[in-house]
Design an enzyme around this catalytic site. Structure first.
Site, PDB file in Angstrom:
ATOM      1  N   GLU A  41       0.875  -1.165   0.000  1.00  0.00           N
ATOM      2  CA  GLU A  41       0.000   0.000   0.000  1.00  0.00           C
ATOM      3  C   GLU A  41       0.914   1.217   0.000  1.00  0.00           C
ATOM      4  O   GLU A  41       1.839   1.301   0.811  1.00  0.00           O
ATOM      5  CB  GLU A  41      -0.889   0.000   1.242  1.00  0.00           C
ATOM      6  CG  GLU A  41      -1.849  -1.170   1.255  1.00  0.00           C
ATOM      7  CD  GLU A  41      -2.624  -1.301   2.555  1.00  0.00           C
ATOM      8  OE1 GLU A  41      -3.657  -1.982   2.530  1.00  0.00           O
ATOM      9  OE2 GLU A  41      -2.194  -0.755   3.581  1.00  0.00           O
ATOM     10  N   GLU A  96       8.192  29.189  -3.081  1.00  0.00           N
ATOM     11  CA  GLU A  96       7.729  28.890  -1.721  1.00  0.00           C
ATOM     12  C   GLU A  96       8.382  29.804  -0.694  1.00  0.00           C
ATOM     13  O   GLU A  96       7.722  30.267   0.232  1.00  0.00           O
ATOM     14  CB  GLU A  96       7.980  27.420  -1.379  1.00  0.00           C
ATOM     15  CG  GLU A  96       7.069  26.462  -2.107  1.00  0.00           C
ATOM     16  CD  GLU A  96       5.595  26.645  -1.764  1.00  0.00           C
ATOM     17  OE1 GLU A  96       5.252  27.016  -0.619  1.00  0.00           O
ATOM     18  OE2 GLU A  96       4.757  26.422  -2.666  1.00  0.00           O
ATOM     19  N   GLU A 100       5.980  32.250   1.539  1.00  0.00           N
ATOM     20  CA  GLU A 100       5.839  31.990   2.969  1.00  0.00           C
ATOM     21  C   GLU A 100       6.555  32.993   3.861  1.00  0.00           C
ATOM     22  O   GLU A 100       6.122  33.231   4.988  1.00  0.00           O
ATOM     23  CB  GLU A 100       6.301  30.569   3.297  1.00  0.00           C
ATOM     24  CG  GLU A 100       5.387  29.519   2.674  1.00  0.00           C
ATOM     25  CD  GLU A 100       5.711  28.104   3.075  1.00  0.00           C
ATOM     26  OE1 GLU A 100       6.649  27.894   3.882  1.00  0.00           O
ATOM     27  OE2 GLU A 100       5.021  27.197   2.586  1.00  0.00           O
ATOM     28  N   GLU A 123       7.077  10.261  -2.047  1.00  0.00           N
ATOM     29  CA  GLU A 123       7.369  11.691  -1.943  1.00  0.00           C
ATOM     30  C   GLU A 123       8.872  11.934  -1.844  1.00  0.00           C
ATOM     31  O   GLU A 123       9.582  11.250  -1.108  1.00  0.00           O
ATOM     32  CB  GLU A 123       6.688  12.304  -0.717  1.00  0.00           C
ATOM     33  CG  GLU A 123       6.972  13.795  -0.589  1.00  0.00           C
ATOM     34  CD  GLU A 123       6.346  14.444   0.629  1.00  0.00           C
ATOM     35  OE1 GLU A 123       6.354  15.675   0.674  1.00  0.00           O
ATOM     36  OE2 GLU A 123       5.859  13.728   1.516  1.00  0.00           O
ATOM     37  N   GLU A 142      -4.117  30.934   0.030  1.00  0.00           N
ATOM     38  CA  GLU A 142      -5.397  30.978   0.726  1.00  0.00           C
ATOM     39  C   GLU A 142      -5.498  29.779   1.668  1.00  0.00           C
ATOM     40  O   GLU A 142      -5.184  28.640   1.297  1.00  0.00           O
ATOM     41  CB  GLU A 142      -6.545  30.928  -0.283  1.00  0.00           C
ATOM     42  CG  GLU A 142      -7.901  31.108   0.352  1.00  0.00           C
ATOM     43  CD  GLU A 142      -9.032  31.120  -0.671  1.00  0.00           C
ATOM     44  OE1 GLU A 142     -10.129  30.683  -0.308  1.00  0.00           O
ATOM     45  OE2 GLU A 142      -8.808  31.540  -1.820  1.00  0.00           O
ATOM     46  N   GLU A 144      -3.650  29.276   4.285  1.00  0.00           N
ATOM     47  CA  GLU A 144      -2.346  28.967   4.889  1.00  0.00           C
ATOM     48  C   GLU A 144      -2.083  29.949   6.022  1.00  0.00           C
ATOM     49  O   GLU A 144      -2.162  31.167   5.834  1.00  0.00           O
ATOM     50  CB  GLU A 144      -1.252  29.064   3.822  1.00  0.00           C
ATOM     51  CG  GLU A 144       0.105  28.619   4.276  1.00  0.00           C
ATOM     52  CD  GLU A 144       1.113  28.566   3.138  1.00  0.00           C
ATOM     53  OE1 GLU A 144       1.985  27.688   3.193  1.00  0.00           O
ATOM     54  OE2 GLU A 144       1.033  29.388   2.208  1.00  0.00           O
TER      55      GLU A 144
END
Length: 183
Positions: A41, A96, A100, A123, A142, A144
């Protein structure tokens, strides 16, 4: 010398169980190296970037953000998901960091790729050290919410070593940066 290919599993079937905005869950049938079969999985993820921005005087920008799975406020470095698997990692890191923290950088050092959960997810987080920083305006996505703080890298290194920073990407980036910067 062995290439360890004898350890490789072969996918013989795959079923998508869930398709979300950020991740996709699959149940795969695999053939094991000994010929038996098993089930894997896994979560497929488009990938992410993380940035450790360091000021000229050895301070770093960190964020505190609520993380729902742990019901905790976590201390992290700026990071975010790629818009697509084909997106340039460095350009995503620049985006990013700007969104941020409002910070841009003149110099970017590749800290390598980090696999946060290799047992059940594909990932990859592409990590960078940013130097030659310039402050600007933060432009959060939006929905965050985070708090940005500038702290000495030396203090954060101590917190990593004392177990006070549980976030893996943040630990790895801080340790690598400390080594590169001679801290």
């Amino acid at each position: 010398m062995s290439t360890f290919e004898e350890l490789r599993e072969k996918q013989i079937g795959s079923q998508e169980i869930f398709k979300g905005r950020i991740l996709h869950v699959f149940k795969d049938d695999v053939e094991l190296p000994d010929g038996n079969t098993s089930i894997r999985e896994l979560i497929r993820h488009v990938g992410a970037v993380a940035v450790l921005p360091v000021t000229d005087d050895g301070k770093i920008f960190i964020e505190r953000q609520y993380r729902y799975p742990f019901n905790e406020i976590i201390t992290e470095i700026p990071a975010g998901k790629l818009d697509s698997a084909a997106e340039d990692h460095l350009e995503a890191a620049k985006r990013e960091l700007k969104e941020e923290t409002g910070v841009t950088a003149d110099e970017w050092i590749d800290l390598g790729v980090y696999y946060p959960t290799s047992a059940y997810s594909d990932e990859k987080i592409y990590m960078y050290l940013a130097k030659g920083l310039h402050r600007g305006e933060q432009k959060l996505d939006e929905g965050e919410f985070l708090d940005v703080e500038v702290v000495p890298l030396k203090d954060m290194l101590e917190q990593v070593m004392n177990g006070m920073i549980p976030d893996g990407k943040t630990q790895v980036a801080i340790l690598k940066a400390a080594k590169i910067l001679g801290i």
